[in-house]
Write a protein that holds these residues in place. Structure first.
Motif, PDB file in Angstrom:
ATOM      1  N   ARG A  50       2.720  -6.662   9.329  1.00 35.24           N
ATOM      2  CA  ARG A  50       1.933  -5.621   9.996  1.00 35.24           C
ATOM      3  C   ARG A  50       2.329  -5.491  11.466  1.00 35.24           C
ATOM      4  O   ARG A  50       2.327  -4.383  12.016  1.00 35.24           O
ATOM      5  N   TYR A  53     -12.262  -2.880  -3.609  1.00 35.64           N
ATOM      6  CA  TYR A  53     -12.786  -2.904  -2.245  1.00 35.64           C
ATOM      7  C   TYR A  53     -14.320  -2.894  -2.200  1.00 35.64           C
ATOM      8  O   TYR A  53     -14.899  -2.485  -1.189  1.00 35.64           O
ATOM      9  N   PHE A  89     -15.777   3.353   6.675  1.00 37.77           N
ATOM     10  CA  PHE A  89     -14.401   3.734   6.305  1.00 37.77           C
ATOM     11  C   PHE A  89     -14.129   3.609   4.807  1.00 37.77           C
ATOM     12  O   PHE A  89     -13.005   3.830   4.365  1.00 37.77           O
ATOM     13  N   ASN A 114      -1.539  -0.144   7.036  1.00 39.36           N
ATOM     14  CA  ASN A 114      -1.150  -1.489   7.493  1.00 39.36           C
ATOM     15  C   ASN A 114      -0.294  -2.207   6.442  1.00 39.36           C
ATOM     16  O   ASN A 114      -0.269  -3.415   6.352  1.00 39.36           O
ATOM     17  N   HIS A 126     -16.548  -3.705   0.786  1.00 42.78           N
ATOM     18  CA  HIS A 126     -16.578  -2.800   1.940  1.00 42.78           C
ATOM     19  C   HIS A 126     -17.387  -1.534   1.662  1.00 42.78           C
ATOM     20  O   HIS A 126     -17.355  -0.580   2.442  1.00 42.78           O
ATOM     21  N   LYS A 143       0.836  -1.206   0.000  1.00 45.04           N
ATOM     22  CA  LYS A 143       0.000   0.000   0.000  1.00 45.04           C
ATOM     23  C   LYS A 143       0.874   1.260   0.000  1.00 45.04           C
ATOM     24  O   LYS A 143       2.094   1.186   0.215  1.00 45.04           O
ATOM     25  N   VAL A 159      -4.940   0.771  11.212  1.00 48.78           N
ATOM     26  CA  VAL A 159      -5.709  -0.119  10.349  1.00 48.78           C
ATOM     27  C   VAL A 159      -5.744   0.357   8.885  1.00 48.78           C
ATOM     28  O   VAL A 159      -5.950  -0.448   7.974  1.00 48.78           O
ATOM     29  N   SER A 160      -5.509   1.644   8.665  1.00 48.84           N
ATOM     30  CA  SER A 160      -5.394   2.138   7.281  1.00 48.84           C
ATOM     31  C   SER A 160      -3.978   1.915   6.768  1.00 48.84           C
ATOM     32  O   SER A 160      -3.766   1.360   5.689  1.00 48.84           O
ATOM     33  N   HIS A 212      -1.821  -5.434   1.356  1.00 50.55           N
ATOM     34  CA  HIS A 212      -3.096  -6.146   1.164  1.00 50.55           C
ATOM     35  C   HIS A 212      -2.778  -7.515   0.567  1.00 50.55           C
ATOM     36  O   HIS A 212      -1.877  -7.644  -0.259  1.00 50.55           O
TER      37      HIS A 212
HETATM   38  P1  CMP Z   1      -7.088  -4.819   3.461  1.00 53.61           P
HETATM   39  O1  CMP Z   1      -6.544  -6.152   3.764  1.00 53.61           O
HETATM   40  O2  CMP Z   1      -6.517  -4.058   2.328  1.00 53.61           O
HETATM   41  O3  CMP Z   1      -8.672  -4.970   3.217  1.00 53.61           O
HETATM   42  C1  CMP Z   1      -9.603  -3.993   3.569  1.00 53.61           C
HETATM   43  C2  CMP Z   1      -8.965  -2.836   4.251  1.00 53.61           C
HETATM   44  O4  CMP Z   1      -9.863  -1.983   4.929  1.00 53.61           O
HETATM   45  C3  CMP Z   1      -8.056  -3.346   5.327  1.00 53.61           C
HETATM   46  O5  CMP Z   1      -6.927  -3.932   4.770  1.00 53.61           O
HETATM   47  C4  CMP Z   1      -7.800  -2.089   6.151  1.00 53.61           C
HETATM   48  O6  CMP Z   1      -6.675  -1.358   5.703  1.00 53.61           O
HETATM   49  C5  CMP Z   1      -9.068  -1.292   5.877  1.00 53.61           C
HETATM   50  N1  CMP Z   1      -9.850  -1.116   7.085  1.00 53.61           N
HETATM   51  C6  CMP Z   1     -10.440  -2.069   7.819  1.00 53.61           C
HETATM   52  N2  CMP Z   1     -11.068  -1.505   8.873  1.00 53.61           N
HETATM   53  C7  CMP Z   1     -10.864  -0.178   8.792  1.00 53.61           C
HETATM   54  C8  CMP Z   1     -11.240   0.932   9.572  1.00 53.61           C
HETATM   55  N3  CMP Z   1     -11.984   0.781  10.684  1.00 53.61           N
HETATM   56  N4  CMP Z   1     -10.837   2.163   9.192  1.00 53.61           N
HETATM   57  C9  CMP Z   1     -10.089   2.325   8.063  1.00 53.61           C
HETATM   58  N5  CMP Z   1      -9.694   1.299   7.264  1.00 53.61           N
HETATM   59  C10 CMP Z   1     -10.075   0.067   7.647  1.00 53.61           C
END
Ligand code: CMP
Length: 143
Positions: free
Chosen positions: A102, A49, A57, A112, A52, A9, A109-110, A115
């Motif tokens: 990680r 994504y 988020f 991280n 989601h 990322k 969590v952003s 992916h």
């Molecule tokens: P990733 O594995 O790329 O898949 C979905 C992504 O959403 C995850 O990693 C996180 O980076 C992101 N994510 C999950 N929960 C949150 C949150 N509460 N706030 C911001 N990003 C999030």
């Protein structure tokens, strides 16, 4: 042979962690068969994504992934989907064990770092979304 989609990322690229991540997967014995440094369009990020979309988020996630280049990769190997996920660690770096990418480098969590596809179905979908078949190479490891 199983394949997965892994993506460093923007935070990982900017912090110079691309090589560290590649080294870990190489040393594990996995084979890099596709890679590209790229700017991500909003359309690609939103499609990637899509699961989601209803999460609070989602906007932040798309903003972040499109904010600066990512390093998209195709990796091949036995059980590479699940093993790469283990090597990445939990989504939230606060929960990720030391020794995982990680756990060792993630900020929140952003931010991280990386992916990785979470299932065979996700890997199939994500590989088709990010890579054309002619961008994936085929070779034997002879050295
Ligand atoms: P990733 O594995 O790329 O898949 C979905 C992504 O959403 C995850 O990693 C996180 O980076 C992101 N994510 C999950 N929960 C949150 C949150 N509460 N706030 C911001 N990003 C999030």
């Amino acid at each position: 042979m199983e394949r997965t989609f892994l993506m460093i990322k923007p935070d990982g690229v900017q912090r110079g962690l691309t090589g560290e991540a590649i080294a870990r997967f190489e040393k594990k014995g996995f084979k890099l068969v596709g890679a590209k440094l790229m700017d991500v369009s909003r359309e690609l990020a939103e499609t990637h994504y899509a699961e989601h979309k209803e999460r609070p988020f989602f906007g932040e996630l798309v903003d972040f992934i499109t904010s600066s280049p990512v390093f998209a990769m195709v990796w091949e190997g036995n059980n590479v989907i699940a093993t790469a996920r283990q090597m990445m660690g939990a989504t939230n770096p606060a929960d990720a064990l030391p020794g995982t990418l990680r756990g060792d480098f993630g900020v929140n969590v952003s931010m991280n770092i990386i992916h990785g596809s979470d299932s065979a179905e996700s890997a199939t979908r994500e590989l088709a979304l990010w890579f054309d078949e002619n961008e994936i190479v085929s070779y034997d490891k002879t050295i």
